[in-house]
Design a protein around this motif. Structure first.
Motif, short mmCIF file in Angstrom:
data_model
loop_
_atom_site.label_atom_id
_atom_site.label_comp_id
_atom_site.label_asym_id
_atom_site.label_seq_id
_atom_site.Cartn_x
_atom_site.Cartn_y
_atom_site.Cartn_z
N ALA A 61 0.88 -1.17 0.00
CA ALA A 61 0.00 0.00 0.00
C ALA A 61 0.92 1.22 0.00
CB ALA A 61 -0.91 0.00 1.22
N ARG A 62 0.57 2.23 -0.77
CA ARG A 62 1.45 3.38 -0.92
C ARG A 62 0.68 4.68 -0.85
NH1 ARG A 62 5.26 1.20 -5.99
NH2 ARG A 62 6.39 -0.38 -4.78
N VAL A 63 1.36 5.72 -0.33
CA VAL A 63 0.79 7.06 -0.27
C VAL A 63 1.52 7.93 -1.29
CG1 VAL A 63 0.45 9.14 1.13
CG2 VAL A 63 0.12 6.86 2.14
N HIS A 64 0.76 8.63 -2.13
CA HIS A 64 1.31 9.47 -3.18
C HIS A 64 0.90 10.92 -2.93
CE1 HIS A 64 1.75 5.58 -5.28
NE2 HIS A 64 0.52 5.35 -4.84
N GLY A 65 1.85 11.85 -3.01
CA GLY A 65 1.57 13.27 -2.79
C GLY A 65 1.17 13.97 -4.07
N LEU A 66 0.05 14.68 -4.03
CA LEU A 66 -0.42 15.36 -5.25
C LEU A 66 0.44 16.58 -5.57
CD1 LEU A 66 -4.30 15.17 -5.01
CD2 LEU A 66 -2.68 13.57 -5.99
N LYS A 67 1.02 17.21 -4.56
CA LYS A 67 1.87 18.38 -4.83
C LYS A 67 3.23 17.96 -5.37
CE LYS A 67 -0.30 21.55 -1.55
NZ LYS A 67 -0.12 22.44 -0.36
N SER A 68 3.83 16.97 -4.74
CA SER A 68 5.17 16.54 -5.15
C SER A 68 5.14 15.62 -6.37
CB SER A 68 5.86 15.82 -3.99
OG SER A 68 5.18 14.60 -3.69
N GLY A 69 4.03 14.92 -6.55
CA GLY A 69 3.95 13.96 -7.65
C GLY A 69 4.77 12.72 -7.40
N LYS A 70 5.11 12.45 -6.13
CA LYS A 70 5.97 11.32 -5.80
C LYS A 70 5.32 10.43 -4.75
CE LYS A 70 10.20 14.00 -6.64
NZ LYS A 70 11.46 14.50 -6.04
N MET A 71 5.86 9.19 -4.65
CA MET A 71 5.42 8.31 -3.58
C MET A 71 6.03 8.81 -2.27
SD MET A 71 6.05 4.22 -3.03
CE MET A 71 7.75 4.44 -2.50
N LEU A 72 5.18 8.96 -1.24
CA LEU A 72 5.63 9.48 0.04
C LEU A 72 5.88 8.39 1.07
CD1 LEU A 72 3.18 12.51 0.36
CD2 LEU A 72 5.46 12.46 -0.69
N LYS A 73 5.06 7.35 1.05
CA LYS A 73 5.19 6.28 2.04
C LYS A 73 4.83 4.94 1.40
CE LYS A 73 4.11 9.05 6.16
NZ LYS A 73 3.94 10.35 5.50
N GLU A 74 5.37 3.87 2.01
CA GLU A 74 5.08 2.52 1.53
C GLU A 74 4.84 1.61 2.73
OE1 GLU A 74 6.71 -0.32 -1.98
OE2 GLU A 74 8.21 0.35 -0.52
N PHE A 75 3.75 0.84 2.67
CA PHE A 75 3.39 -0.08 3.74
C PHE A 75 3.56 -1.51 3.22
CE2 PHE A 75 1.05 3.86 4.00
CZ PHE A 75 1.25 4.26 5.32
N LYS A 76 4.49 -2.24 3.83
CA LYS A 76 4.85 -3.57 3.34
C LYS A 76 4.44 -4.66 4.32
CE LYS A 76 8.99 -1.83 0.94
NZ LYS A 76 10.46 -1.98 0.82
N GLY A 77 4.79 -5.91 3.96
CA GLY A 77 4.58 -7.04 4.84
C GLY A 77 3.34 -7.86 4.55
N HIS A 78 2.64 -7.56 3.46
CA HIS A 78 1.41 -8.28 3.14
C HIS A 78 1.72 -9.61 2.45
CE1 HIS A 78 0.47 -3.94 3.15
NE2 HIS A 78 -0.60 -4.33 3.81
N GLU A 79 0.84 -10.55 2.65
CA GLU A 79 0.93 -11.83 1.96
C GLU A 79 -0.02 -11.79 0.76
OE1 GLU A 79 0.01 -14.84 4.75
OE2 GLU A 79 1.64 -14.33 6.12
N GLY A 80 0.53 -11.58 -0.40
CA GLY A 80 -0.30 -11.45 -1.58
C GLY A 80 -0.69 -10.00 -1.83
N MET A 81 -1.55 -9.79 -2.81
CA MET A 81 -1.92 -8.42 -3.20
C MET A 81 -2.76 -7.74 -2.11
SD MET A 81 -4.98 -8.84 -5.98
CE MET A 81 -6.46 -9.77 -5.65
N VAL A 82 -2.67 -6.42 -2.07
CA VAL A 82 -3.49 -5.61 -1.17
C VAL A 82 -4.78 -5.28 -1.91
CG1 VAL A 82 -3.67 -3.47 0.13
CG2 VAL A 82 -1.49 -4.68 0.02
#
Length: 566
Positions: A358-379
């Motif tokens: 799962a990822r957080v993307h900033g609309l002002k920066s146009g970049k990925m801000l955060k990433e949430f890992k550790g899932h088993e399979g797709m989110v």
């Protein structure tokens, strides 16, 4: 103190437009102050002024106000000055003049009362006791001494003092047109109407920004379970709706299809909204679209922005009114985007993907801000909760609770103790969470979670199961679901094309109806029916509930989106 915080230059929020134009938050308080004054809510206006530290030094007509001072029309001047923030020396001089003129008119009781109660005169008593005693002595004389009171013979001193007061007060007063708040609201509504963001008729709830659903009698309609078809939207023979959602104001339903097109539909007619410029002309090439099928779609809370994610891992953010693309995240995920939502203020997009993140993307920066890992399979689903401080995800068999800032996983649990793919993750409204359990406040926010089984669960963020919604008497597992506006009902669709309406409080099925039939009576020819059956080998793809009406949308791979009403 909320208003005191608003008044602080460090805390006071500014309103910022897309072009960077800023409006001081204190000006908003001034608009409210003016509205309160005009509505006769003077006491409330004074409380707001005292708490915020913001004064409204405005008059509708400066010339008239100055003339009132010069001619001693204090019954008009004092109410206006009462909500102003003037230098203490000016306020003392003004109230001193009023008391002296009351004494001259032999209104001695009123003059003494003002001496005792008016804050500027009490300030004078502390700062200049001799001057205060001089005024008090004038109140006790049997004959009024004009020269002693105003300082010049023949009473000319009174006029001179009035004119001096007018000159001192005038620079501190500004002229503002009447009813500025209502004027700005009216302009905003006209803008929204021009851009197709307002309903065409009916009553509109200005505070919540939605259209009120009313009966013929004018009484708001209570929430009811749906069961009858209210309308249908048909797609082309080579396409179908992959995901759909209602606009926050409830005027439209937006669909994203297997061929990559995003379309906005009018609920009353079930036709494309031709009032939007990019849909005004058939075959216009300005459509909102992706090159690949779209599997995720979500509105920002203000209803002006729309985010979409496709099977290639791209996320696009659109301006609904114009169809203009505001932002592109070309590689938001390594694989399909399966879930998407905005944060509260619409500045970030949270997405889940086939790559197990799962990822957080900033609309002002146009970049990925955060990433949430550790899932088993797709989110399969990711949502914000607790004022965006938590990110909740659903993947293969487990729900994970993350701290938004640190991306730390605080909790992981398997709802119902089962281990299969989860597809539904929806936050309950606060009032429904309270109603579900007497101790809901201690459990915190609640979620509806479901996967490809015959049960859905109402759970807390610590994994406690509050309710179990079971369809054990039906053989087919769930494929998707949604909550009603209040959260009192949960609609769950199964592989067989049935939708069960659960009363969440009792955990019982209130009714069941079919949204995907193998034979459609509107299909007249054998070839049409054959094509229909060929597509129906799949299943219901999803459900979406209207934000404030008894209206459910169901969509499947048969190429038809259906609207359901009570």
């Amino acid at each position: 103190n909320t208003m005191a915080a608003l008044a602080s230059n460090e805390v006071l929020e500014k309103l910022t437009t897309g072009s960077g134009f800023e409006v001081d938050g204190g000006d908003v308080v001034k608009l409210v102050l003016q509205f309160l004054q005009e509505q006769g809510l003077v006491r409330t206006a004074r409380e707001l002024q005292a708490e915020s530290g913001i004064a409204l030094n405005t008059v509708e007509n400066r010339d008239q106000f100055i003339a009132d001072i010069r001619h001693g029309r204090w019954d008009s001047v004092l109410p206006a000055v009462g909500l102003m923030k003037l230098p203490s020396a000016i306020m003392i001089a003004l109230y001193e003049q009023v008391v002296l003129e009351l004494v001259e008119c032999r209104e001695l009781d009123l003059a003494r009362e003002m001496l005792r109660s008016a804050p500027p005169l009490q300030m004078l008593r502390k700062q200049e006791p001799e001057r205060f005693m001089g005024i008090d002595n004038l109140c006790g004389r049997k004959v009024f001494d004009v020269n002693a009171a105003f300082g010049l013979e023949g009473g000319k001193g009174k006029e001179k003092r009035r004119h001096a007061l007018a000159e001192r007060i005038s620079p501190h007063v500004t002229v503002v047109p009447a009813s500025r708040l209502l004027c700005l609201v009216g302009q905003a509504l006209k803008f929204q109407e021009h851009n197709g963001l307002l309903p065409k008729s009916g009553q509109f709830d200005l505070f919540s920004g939605i259209q009120k659903q009313m009966e013929a009698s004018g009484v708001e309609v209570e929430e009811k379970a749906v069961k009858r078809v209210a309308g249908q939207i048909r797609f082309g023979s080579q396409s179908h709706c992959e995901v759909a959602c209602y606009s926050p104001d409830g005027t439209s339903v937006v669909t994203a299809s297997a061929d990559g097109f995003i379309e906005v539909w009018d609920l009353a007619s079930c036709k494309l909204r031709r009032d939007l410029p990019y849909q005004a002309v058939p075959d216009d090439e300005r459509f909102m679209m992706h090159d690949k099928p779209i599997h995720a779609l979500a509105f920002a809370r203000n209803g002006t922005s729309l985010a979409s994610g496709d099977t290639e891992g791209k996320i696009k953010v659109w301006r609904l009114a114009t169809g203009k693309r505001l932002k592109l995240f070309d590689k938001a995920h390594l694989g399909a985007v399966t879930s998407i939502c905005f944060n509260t203020d619409g500045t970030q997009v949270l997405s889940g993907g086939f790559d197990g993140t799962a990822r957080v993307h900033g609309l002002k920066s146009g970049k990925m801000l955060k990433e949430f890992k550790g899932h088993e399979g797709m989110v399969k689903s990711a949502v914000y909760m607790e004022a965006d401080s938590k990110v909740i995800t659903a993947s293969e068999g487990s729900v994970r609770v993350f701290e938004s800032l640190s991306c730390e996983c605080l909790k992981s649990f398997q709802p119902g103790g089962v281990d299969f793919s989860l597809h539904t993750l929806i936050a309950f409204p606060d009032q429904m969470a309270t109603a579900l359990m007497a101790t809901a406040a201690s459990l915190g926010p609640l979620l509806l979670v479901a996967g490809r089984g015959k049960e859905a669960w109402v759970v807390s963020l610590n994994g406690t199961t509050v309710r179990t919604l079971s369809s054990s008497e039906f053989p087919s597992p769930f494929v998707g679901g949604c909550l009603s506006t209040s959260g009192q009902r949960a609609y769950m669709a199964n592989e067989k094309g049935e939708v069960h309406c659960f009363d969440v409080l009792t955990s019982k099925i209130e009714q069941t109806f079919i949204v995907l039939e193998k034979d459609d009576p509107t299909m007249s020819t054998t070839s049409e029916k054959s094509a229909k059956r060929a597509k129906i080998n799949g299943e219901v793809l999803g459900l979406s509930h209207h934000p404030h009406r008894n209206l459910l949308a169901s969509y499947a791979n048969d190429g038809v989106l259906k609207l359901w009403r009570p």
